[in-house]
Scaffold this active site. Structure first.
Site, PDB file in Angstrom:
ATOM      1  N   MET A  42       0.957  -1.130   0.016  1.00 20.23           N
ATOM      2  CA  MET A  42       0.153  -0.118  -0.054  1.00 20.23           C
ATOM      3  C   MET A  42       0.798   1.419   0.027  1.00 20.23           C
ATOM      4  O   MET A  42       0.346   2.245   0.277  1.00 20.23           O
ATOM      5  CB  MET A  42      -0.744  -0.151   1.210  1.00 20.23           C
ATOM      6  CG  MET A  42      -2.050  -1.004   1.104  1.00 20.23           C
ATOM      7  SD  MET A  42      -3.450  -0.743   2.194  1.00 20.23           S
ATOM      8  CE  MET A  42      -2.451  -0.852   3.722  1.00 20.23           C
TER       9      MET A  42
ATOM     10  N   ALA B 117       4.350   3.850   0.763  1.00 21.32           N
ATOM     11  CA  ALA B 117       4.921   4.631   2.089  1.00 21.32           C
ATOM     12  C   ALA B 117       5.987   3.475   2.715  1.00 21.32           C
ATOM     13  O   ALA B 117       6.037   2.949   3.762  1.00 21.32           O
ATOM     14  CB  ALA B 117       4.090   4.543   3.421  1.00 21.32           C
TER      15      ALA B 117
ATOM     16  N   HIS C  31       8.962   1.083   3.198  1.00 23.15           N
ATOM     17  CA  HIS C  31      10.340   0.913   4.242  1.00 23.15           C
ATOM     18  C   HIS C  31      11.066  -0.434   4.124  1.00 23.15           C
ATOM     19  O   HIS C  31      10.808  -1.174   3.438  1.00 23.15           O
ATOM     20  CB  HIS C  31       9.558   1.172   5.625  1.00 23.15           C
ATOM     21  CG  HIS C  31       8.462  -0.059   6.020  1.00 23.15           C
ATOM     22  ND1 HIS C  31       8.791  -1.174   6.058  1.00 23.15           N
ATOM     23  CD2 HIS C  31       7.270   0.241   6.322  1.00 23.15           C
ATOM     24  CE1 HIS C  31       7.544  -1.785   6.434  1.00 23.15           C
ATOM     25  NE2 HIS C  31       6.688  -0.987   6.431  1.00 23.15           N
TER      26      HIS C  31
ATOM     27  N   HIS D 160       9.205  -3.514   3.426  1.00 22.24           N
ATOM     28  CA  HIS D 160       8.833  -4.078   1.904  1.00 22.24           C
ATOM     29  C   HIS D 160      10.005  -4.528   1.327  1.00 22.24           C
ATOM     30  O   HIS D 160       9.849  -4.965   0.185  1.00 22.24           O
ATOM     31  CB  HIS D 160       8.047  -2.568   1.349  1.00 22.24           C
ATOM     32  CG  HIS D 160       6.889  -2.154   2.206  1.00 22.24           C
ATOM     33  ND1 HIS D 160       6.717  -1.014   2.855  1.00 22.24           N
ATOM     34  CD2 HIS D 160       5.703  -2.779   2.206  1.00 22.24           C
ATOM     35  CE1 HIS D 160       5.794  -0.771   3.355  1.00 22.24           C
ATOM     36  NE2 HIS D 160       4.641  -1.876   2.944  1.00 22.24           N
TER      37      HIS D 160
ATOM     38  N   GLU E 188       5.561 -11.639   7.292  1.00 23.97           N
ATOM     39  CA  GLU E 188       5.224 -12.287   8.865  1.00 23.97           C
ATOM     40  C   GLU E 188       4.535 -11.468   9.521  1.00 23.97           C
ATOM     41  O   GLU E 188       3.749 -11.671  10.423  1.00 23.97           O
ATOM     42  CB  GLU E 188       6.463 -12.783   9.514  1.00 23.97           C
ATOM     43  CG  GLU E 188       6.306 -14.146  10.087  1.00 23.97           C
ATOM     44  CD  GLU E 188       7.936 -14.642  10.464  1.00 23.97           C
ATOM     45  OE1 GLU E 188       8.194 -15.552   9.924  1.00 23.97           O
ATOM     46  OE2 GLU E 188       8.277 -14.097  11.325  1.00 23.97           O
TER      47      GLU E 188
ATOM     48  N   ASP F  13       2.332  -9.242   9.061  1.00 20.70           N
ATOM     49  CA  ASP F  13       0.675  -9.610   9.074  1.00 20.70           C
ATOM     50  C   ASP F  13       0.209 -11.172   8.844  1.00 20.70           C
ATOM     51  O   ASP F  13      -0.180 -11.657   7.990  1.00 20.70           O
ATOM     52  CB  ASP F  13       0.218  -8.512   7.723  1.00 20.70           C
ATOM     53  CG  ASP F  13       0.542  -7.046   8.031  1.00 20.70           C
ATOM     54  OD1 ASP F  13      -0.156  -6.399   8.705  1.00 20.70           O
ATOM     55  OD2 ASP F  13       1.599  -6.787   7.578  1.00 20.70           O
TER      56      ASP F  13
ATOM     57  N   SER G 216       6.470  -0.460   9.982  1.00 25.75           N
ATOM     58  CA  SER G 216       5.380  -0.209   9.680  1.00 25.75           C
ATOM     59  C   SER G 216       5.042   0.891   9.097  1.00 25.75           C
ATOM     60  O   SER G 216       5.566   2.087   9.790  1.00 25.75           O
ATOM     61  CB  SER G 216       4.171  -0.514  10.705  1.00 25.75           C
ATOM     62  OG  SER G 216       3.092   0.138  10.402  1.00 25.75           O
TER      63      SER G 216
ATOM     64  N   ARG H 123       2.614   2.927   9.422  1.00 21.14           N
ATOM     65  CA  ARG H 123       1.939   3.802  10.351  1.00 21.14           C
ATOM     66  C   ARG H 123       2.874   4.105  11.389  1.00 21.14           C
ATOM     67  O   ARG H 123       2.527   5.292  12.256  1.00 21.14           O
ATOM     68  CB  ARG H 123       0.758   3.057  10.952  1.00 21.14           C
ATOM     69  CG  ARG H 123      -0.337   2.853  10.162  1.00 21.14           C
ATOM     70  CD  ARG H 123      -1.497   1.932  10.966  1.00 21.14           C
ATOM     71  NE  ARG H 123      -2.557   1.959   9.916  1.00 21.14           N
ATOM     72  CZ  ARG H 123      -3.040   0.931   9.302  1.00 21.14           C
ATOM     73  NH1 ARG H 123      -2.153  -0.291   9.281  1.00 21.14           N
ATOM     74  NH2 ARG H 123      -3.926   0.561   8.561  1.00 21.14           N
TER      75      ARG H 123
END
Ligand code: AMP
Length: 255
Positions: free
Chosen positions: A28, A30, A32, A35, A146, A148, A183, A185
């Site tokens: 999605m 953003a 880091h 990813h 992992e 999620d 994350s 977030r």
């Protein structure tokens, strides 16, 4: 790296490359180091790698969470370029959901606990978007984190249930030096909240009972949504201010 916005173009590129080993990393944005690790795993094991960035509204049960979800496309493109990703797929909402989300994937068992219980409709959105992307791309492999874990299990089981050939590879959670799972977030946390967030993994890792851990976290102003042992892992979701974070660890790794 080629950037593809059209679903039709992405489909024909993937069809042309059908005989090659391909890896797909859905995100999605953003981006880091978490990813990045999925991209590196895909690059190492496939001839071509496709990354998608699509902020999928149907998986956000809370509109405010969607509104403030971080996004920085320029920065993401630079990262993916440096990683020598072959294709970045950037589809548009109206192309992906031309059915107005009238068709949804609904799993009836694992998706009703933990994240599913606390985020109504979340997994319907996740499973639907993953199946749509997977049908467009039809890669040999897909790389998931992992971090999620419940989501990754649901996707793996969906592929088995619906006879999707793509192989699900679940990669380790990348953490900061204090153990906090990276994350998108995390970027929404103040420096003080970031320090508080680091307490989550430190406590999850301990051999204390779930009640003791909840006590400890709440003393530190973390609002616990759940801490649950499921199969061989311990899962948690907490809120720090308005930011919701999740984590999970293998029970065998508790100290
Ligand atoms: P997202 O962009 O949050 O939807 O995540 C895209 C993929 O990256 C998912 O498969 C996540 O599980 C994975 N991911 C997110 N954070 C991490 C992390 N810290 N370590 C490894 N994978 C991650």
């Amino acid at each position: 790296m080629k950037i593809i916005e059209s679903v039709q173009e992405m489909r024909s590129i993937c069809k042309e490359n059908k005989l090659k080993l391909s890896g797909f990393v859905p995100t999605m944005g953003a981006l880091h180091d978490g990813h990045k690790s999925l991209c590196v795993a895909s690059k190492a094991n496939n001839e071509i790698t496709i990354v998608s960035i699509f902020l999928n509204p149907t998986q956000f049960n809370n509109p405010k969470d969607l509104e403030k979800y971080p996004s920085n496309l320029e920065h993401d493109i630079k990262i993916l370029d440096e990683l020598e990703i072959d294709y970045l797929f950037l589809p548009k909402y109206q192309d992906i959901y031309h059915d107005n989300y009238n068709y949804q994937i609904h799993e009836t068992a694992l998706s009703s606990i933990m994240e599913g219980e606390h985020r109504p409709g979340h997994f319907n959105g996740v499973l639907t978007i993953v199946l749509k992307l997977c049908n467009i791309i039809q890669s040999t492999n897909m790389y998931l984190g992992e971090k999620d874990y419940q989501q990754a299990l649901l996707i793996r089981e969906m592929f088995s249930a619906l006879f999707v050939d793509t192989i699900v590879n679940i990669c380790p959670t990348i953490r900061d030096e204090y153990g906090l799972a990276l994350s998108s977030r995390n970027a929404l946390l103040t420096p003080e909240e970031l320090n508080t967030a680091r307490i989550l993994n430190q406590n999850l890792r301990s051999s204390h009972s779930i009640d003791e851990i909840i006590n400890q976290l709440e003393k530190n102003k973390l609002m616990v949504e759940y801490i649950t042992d499921y199969k061989n892992r311990r899962f948690a979701a907490v809120k720090i201010g308005s930011v919701r974070l999740i984590d999970n660890i293998e029970i065998a790794l508790m100290t």
